[in-house]
Write an enzyme that holds these catalytic residues in place. Structure first.
Site, PDB file in Angstrom:
ATOM      1  N   GLN A   1      85.157  81.181  59.130  1.00 46.80           N
ATOM      2  CA  GLN A   1      84.615  80.181  58.203  1.00 46.80           C
ATOM      3  C   GLN A   1      85.458  80.046  56.935  1.00 46.80           C
ATOM      4  O   GLN A   1      85.179  79.179  56.114  1.00 46.80           O
ATOM      5  CB  GLN A   1      83.175  80.552  57.814  1.00 46.80           C
ATOM      6  CG  GLN A   1      82.207  80.537  58.969  1.00 46.80           C
ATOM      7  CD  GLN A   1      81.989  79.135  59.550  1.00 46.80           C
ATOM      8  OE1 GLN A   1      82.158  78.124  58.864  1.00 46.80           O
ATOM      9  NE2 GLN A   1      81.620  79.077  60.816  1.00 46.80           N
TER      10      GLN A   1
ATOM     11  N   CYS B   1      73.691  82.253  65.324  1.00 48.13           N
ATOM     12  CA  CYS B   1      74.326  83.490  65.857  1.00 48.13           C
ATOM     13  C   CYS B   1      74.347  84.592  64.812  1.00 48.13           C
ATOM     14  O   CYS B   1      75.306  85.388  64.736  1.00 48.13           O
ATOM     15  CB  CYS B   1      75.737  83.229  66.373  1.00 48.13           C
ATOM     16  SG  CYS B   1      75.787  82.130  67.775  1.00 48.13           S
TER      17      CYS B   1
ATOM     18  N   LYS C   1      87.724  75.326  64.310  1.00 46.75           N
ATOM     19  CA  LYS C   1      87.036  75.160  63.011  1.00 46.75           C
ATOM     20  C   LYS C   1      88.025  74.709  61.942  1.00 46.75           C
ATOM     21  O   LYS C   1      87.646  74.346  60.838  1.00 46.75           O
ATOM     22  CB  LYS C   1      86.372  76.473  62.591  1.00 46.75           C
ATOM     23  CG  LYS C   1      85.275  76.894  63.580  1.00 46.75           C
ATOM     24  CD  LYS C   1      84.504  78.083  63.088  1.00 46.75           C
ATOM     25  CE  LYS C   1      83.752  78.796  64.175  1.00 46.75           C
ATOM     26  NZ  LYS C   1      82.423  78.253  64.459  1.00 46.75           N
TER      27      LYS C   1
ATOM     28  N   ASP D   1      86.903  88.679  59.658  1.00 49.34           N
ATOM     29  CA  ASP D   1      86.578  87.521  60.482  1.00 49.34           C
ATOM     30  C   ASP D   1      86.703  86.301  59.564  1.00 49.34           C
ATOM     31  O   ASP D   1      85.840  86.053  58.720  1.00 49.34           O
ATOM     32  CB  ASP D   1      85.149  87.701  61.018  1.00 49.34           C
ATOM     33  CG  ASP D   1      84.586  86.434  61.637  1.00 49.34           C
ATOM     34  OD1 ASP D   1      85.246  85.376  61.558  1.00 49.34           O
ATOM     35  OD2 ASP D   1      83.470  86.504  62.186  1.00 49.34           O
TER      36      ASP D   1
HETATM   37  N1  PLP Z   1      82.575  84.397  63.218  1.00 47.34           N
HETATM   38  C1  PLP Z   1      82.033  83.464  62.441  1.00 47.34           C
HETATM   39  C2  PLP Z   1      81.776  83.772  60.992  1.00 47.34           C
HETATM   40  C3  PLP Z   1      81.701  82.224  62.982  1.00 47.34           C
HETATM   41  O1  PLP Z   1      81.148  81.291  62.198  1.00 47.34           O
HETATM   42  C4  PLP Z   1      81.956  81.975  64.344  1.00 47.34           C
HETATM   43  C5  PLP Z   1      81.544  80.693  64.947  1.00 47.34           C
HETATM   44  O2  PLP Z   1      80.664  80.021  64.479  1.00 47.34           O
HETATM   45  C6  PLP Z   1      82.547  82.978  65.100  1.00 47.34           C
HETATM   46  C7  PLP Z   1      82.833  84.176  64.505  1.00 47.34           C
HETATM   47  C8  PLP Z   1      82.860  82.769  66.537  1.00 47.34           C
HETATM   48  O3  PLP Z   1      83.876  81.824  66.689  1.00 47.34           O
HETATM   49  P1  PLP Z   1      84.334  81.334  68.123  1.00 47.34           P
HETATM   50  O4  PLP Z   1      83.100  80.943  68.864  1.00 47.34           O
HETATM   51  O5  PLP Z   1      85.248  80.189  67.843  1.00 47.34           O
HETATM   52  O6  PLP Z   1      85.041  82.485  68.767  1.00 47.34           O
END
Ligand code: PLP
Length: 410
Positions: A207, A368, A230, A204
């Protein structure tokens, strides 16, 4: 002669119209870049130009505008391929974002790849987006979810990781950088160990892409996902990189137009990559805008961006350390420009509301990542996440703001 680039934050700030705004009568200090980043004028223009000059549906039109829109969208795919050093353009799938990319893979793996008895490893540091899709998959496939524990400083316990890997491990899904703590995970090591055990790896990168140069080929990662918004691009678009051989085998995520070769009531065949995973009309203007964002950060230079943000991290950490009651949450050795903290027993939400009155946008809460908050037995943190358009003066403003917070609430 090679041109030496210089980093001029004052010039850079001029390119972000939103930064000129006042919030509650104060100059906006935007420290919520981990949630979403601001957009430079070139990205805003790219989206507006699409609508004012080439708005048309892609891939299926013979007419002029459709071809221009298709060319612009596909040029963006090429830019992203180059940016993350993917071997092939077909390996770049446009998604809605990181969450969508993870769900795409989870859905595909759920269709016969992962069975009862198999194991998936995630880490204690994950965003809910990299936990819940795997839990859902485990629920209906009988696969078991294992968790790499974290250490007090916010790093992963790699010894425990090694002991979790076994012949049943099918997939390791971890973040490249933790959104809540800023921990930069040793992903190359994580990938190599997983591969040695015969498991695939999904990173993932939500960030990581805004802060560093990503090279998916050097990492040898199987799947890499991130969000456009982002990375200074529009919302509603993201990228899934996957190794061609794996994407070829993975079943489609959604059915519909664009993703087929031929359709009949007797038999439907699917399009090749990348279209197999891009059912329906894509978010065309966002795909194009993301390509412009990639050009934009490359023009500045990812190395310069990373170095400058490290300066902000160092300065911010030093300045915040002057508070006797400062508690940093996440102190890993290798850290991105994210500072999560608590000030005495002041609730993060209360601190956030007062800072907002002073024009300072920080994020408060669990980000989250409830398992991380549970680990520290805290309800949440205040998180200041810096981008390359932030300044040391803005950090000073936050420090002044926090002095007021302390005065009002202690
Ligand atoms: N993974 C990480 C580490 C994140 O920081 C985020 C969003 O803050 C996500 C996943 C989810 O991203 P999105 O809401 O753009 O799908």
């Amino acid at each position: 002669m090679t041109e030496t680039k210089t980093f001029d934050v004052k010039e850079i700030r001029k390119q972000f119209p939103i930064l000129k705004q006042k919030v509650n009568g104060k100059n906006l200090v935007y420290f919520d870049n981990g949630a979403t980043s601001q957009k430079p004028q070139v990205v805003i223009d790219a989206v507006a130009n699409y609508y004012s000059t080439i708005n048309s549906n892609v891939h299926r039109g013979v007419h002029h505008l459709s071809q221009l829109a298709t060319d612009a969208m596909e040029a963006s795919r090429d830019k992203i391929q180059n940016h993350i050093n993917a071997p092939k353009r077909e390996e770049i799938i446009f998604t809605k974002g990181t969450t969508d990319g993870i769900n795409l893979i989870a859905s595909g793996l759920g269709k016969g790849w992962l069975k009862a008895g198999g194991e998936i490893i995630v880490s204690a540091l994950e965003h809910h987006s990299n936990i819940v899709p795997w839990q859902m998959l485990c629920e209906y496939s009988g696969t078991v979810l294992r968790i790499i524990p974290m250490l007090e400083n916010g790093e992963l316990d790699l010894d425990q990781y090694v002991s979790l890997l076994n012949e049943k491990t099918k997939l390791v899904a971890v973040n490249h950088i933790s959104n809540a703590l800023g921990t930069v995970n040793p992903v190359k090591k994580i990938i190599d160990l997983a591969h040695d055990a015969g498991a695939m790896v999904l990173l993932d990168g939500a960030q990581a892409v805004p802060h560093m140069k990503i090279d998916v080929e050097a990492l040898d990662v199987d799947f890499y996902v991130f969000s456009g918004h982002k990375l200074f691009g529009p919302t509603g678009v993201g990228v899934l990189y996957g190794k061609e051989a794996l994407l070829e085998k993975l079943p489609p995520y959604q059915g519909g137009g664009e993703m087929i070769k031929s359709v009949s009531f007797e038999k439907t065949t699917y399009a090749g990559l990348p279209h197999k995973f891009e059912a329906g009309t894509p978010n065309i203007e966002a795909c194009i805008g993301l390509g412009t964002a990639v050009d934009y950060v490359n023009e500045i230079g990812m190395d310069l961006i990373g170095n400058y943000e490290q300066e902000l991290l160092k300065y911010g950490t030093e300045q915040l350390s002057q508070f006797d009651k400062m508690r940093f949450i996440g102190t890993s050795k290798n850290k991105a420009s994210v500072i999560s903290f608590l000030l005495g027993d002041i609730h993060p939400y209360d601190a956030g509301v007062i800072l907002d009155k002073l024009g300072i946008a920080v994020r408060t809460g669990h980000h989250c990542t409830q398992p991380i908050m549970d680990f520290y037995s805290i309800p949440g943190t205040v998180r200041a996440s810096f981008a390359f358009y932030n300044t040391k003066e803005e950090i000073d403003q936050m420090v002044e703001g926090l002095k007021k917070v302390e005065m009002m609430l202690s």
